[in-house]
Design a protein around this motif. Structure first.
Motif, PDB file in Angstrom:
ATOM      1  N   LEU A 115     -17.472   8.597   2.601  1.00 38.98           N
ATOM      2  CA  LEU A 115     -16.294   9.294   2.092  1.00 38.98           C
ATOM      3  C   LEU A 115     -15.698   8.464   0.962  1.00 38.98           C
ATOM      4  O   LEU A 115     -16.036   7.302   0.771  1.00 38.98           O
ATOM      5  CB  LEU A 115     -15.269   9.492   3.210  1.00 38.98           C
ATOM      6  N   LEU A 116     -14.813   9.102   0.207  1.00 36.49           N
ATOM      7  CA  LEU A 116     -14.161   8.445  -0.917  1.00 36.49           C
ATOM      8  C   LEU A 116     -12.809   7.897  -0.491  1.00 36.49           C
ATOM      9  O   LEU A 116     -12.062   8.543   0.258  1.00 36.49           O
ATOM     10  CB  LEU A 116     -13.967   9.440  -2.051  1.00 36.49           C
ATOM     11  N   LYS A 164      -6.900   4.425   1.279  1.00 32.19           N
ATOM     12  CA  LYS A 164      -6.369   5.784   1.485  1.00 32.19           C
ATOM     13  C   LYS A 164      -7.510   6.747   1.216  1.00 32.19           C
ATOM     14  O   LYS A 164      -8.173   6.672   0.173  1.00 32.19           O
ATOM     15  CB  LYS A 164      -5.196   6.044   0.548  1.00 32.19           C
ATOM     16  N   LEU A 201      -9.589   9.945   0.139  1.00 34.05           N
ATOM     17  CA  LEU A 201      -9.441  10.913  -0.950  1.00 34.05           C
ATOM     18  C   LEU A 201     -10.287  12.149  -0.671  1.00 34.05           C
ATOM     19  O   LEU A 201     -11.355  12.060  -0.061  1.00 34.05           O
ATOM     20  CB  LEU A 201      -9.909  10.284  -2.269  1.00 34.05           C
ATOM     21  N   ASP A 202      -9.815  13.306  -1.146  1.00 30.48           N
ATOM     22  CA  ASP A 202     -10.678  14.490  -1.110  1.00 30.48           C
ATOM     23  C   ASP A 202     -11.470  14.547  -2.421  1.00 30.48           C
ATOM     24  O   ASP A 202     -11.385  13.644  -3.263  1.00 30.48           O
ATOM     25  CB  ASP A 202      -9.863  15.764  -0.853  1.00 30.48           C
ATOM     26  N   LEU A 203     -12.235  15.605  -2.604  1.00 35.33           N
ATOM     27  CA  LEU A 203     -13.106  15.690  -3.780  1.00 35.33           C
ATOM     28  C   LEU A 203     -12.337  15.844  -5.085  1.00 35.33           C
ATOM     29  O   LEU A 203     -12.859  15.568  -6.164  1.00 35.33           O
ATOM     30  CB  LEU A 203     -14.094  16.855  -3.633  1.00 35.33           C
TER      31      LEU A 203
END
Lengths: 99, 99, 99, 99, 99
Positions: free
Chosen positions: E2-3, E28, E30-32
């Motif tokens: 995940l980012l 934290k 992040l979404d895409l």
């Protein structure tokens, strides 16, 4: 580990060969106040837990670290029966008072 | 382990070499009342499950603890076909009555 | 395993040494109807998947069970490109009709 | 790893044999602002954490990578007691100011 | 994977012996689209990431597949610093334009 209440049993005659002899119990997940969260798990029983008992269960590869579940395709195991839980200075569960 | 209903099949001709011969089934996740939760999993079939059957599936590294899935990139396996579930003293699923 | 659609690529020049040569693809998670769920994963590509293709991906330790990802710090891998999905008796995805 | 606050203890006299001697603590999960999220974990204590302390805990197979938990059916471990957290340039937790 | 965005640091003087020397960073999620999801992770840093950088992190047993984290009780690791993300044909993150 999370807390669960033993709610039932599950019978499966056709299963992966290595699983024969393993007892599966149905757990309802509990929160810290002892309320059911709505979630559940089917877990192998490594401690001889009975219906209604509050137990501690482990998931993932930890579930194979018992004699009973070693190298078996099992991702949940009951590894302890809970006697007493104390949270924020108060006893929130005492098995001797329940039974 | 969680409960699922075998809902379908998945064909993949191009895949990691070690996966050839593995059968993938589409599972709809079930809650303890036998209702679909909206979730799903694609799992390898280690027990010869058929469409419509209620099964028990394991995820994570447990999914590689069958002859079929050993050391393969597979994170879900059907390891048992459920015959009977009893929760809170009542039979909530009985395969012999369904089929 | 879960279903994803290959939505993009990710470039990272500074990375753990063992990861060099590994191709990372951005996956949008799909539900059984083929709709995006809003979730995503960045996964290593073990099968040569292309943008827009529907794939099957595995997470956790299963993601290291390919030649490409063996003993690397990688927790997601595309291990199959999906040709056909059949759910509840109906074809819900057919690659030959999409492309 | 996630942050938790040690909220209590759990006693279990009947447990998988390999677990004897292990101390289980009840953790309330914290978010980055130090607020309780409502989630919890029961974890083995590898560092001698005390009630009220903010700790870092690991789950899954990582939880067995301590001397205390090696090859035991344990999926959560407290592996550090937190002294200081700094987020977005501000100190959000400082143990020396709390105690 | 995940980012995440590196948001801060965490100091823990009392920790499991094998963890000494490991640097923990607060991420934290992040979404895409690069927005914060509200979730977080504390992860070991295997690549020398700096505050504000967008990184790729792996969880679970994958987090122990770096020299730094091998056989340590660590369930999250930053294994790459992201240079460029392209989703649906558009560049959604370009490190050279941010810094």
């Amino acid at each position: 580990m999370l807390l669960g209440k033993v709610a039932g049993t599950l019978v499966a005659s056709r299963k992966e060969a290595s699983l024969s002899g393993l007892k599966f119990l149905v757990l309802k997940q509990l929160d810290l106040e002892g309320n059911e969260t709505g979630g559940y798990r089917v877990a192998a029983d490594a401690v001889g837990a009975g219906i209604g008992e509050v137990v501690l269960y482990a998931t993932g590869s930890a579930a194979r670290q018992t004699e009973m579940t070693h190298e078996r395709p099992c991702d949940g195991v009951i590894m302890a029966i809970v006697d007493l839980i104390e949270v924020d200075g108060a006893v929130t569960y005492d098995k001797s008072e329940v039974s």
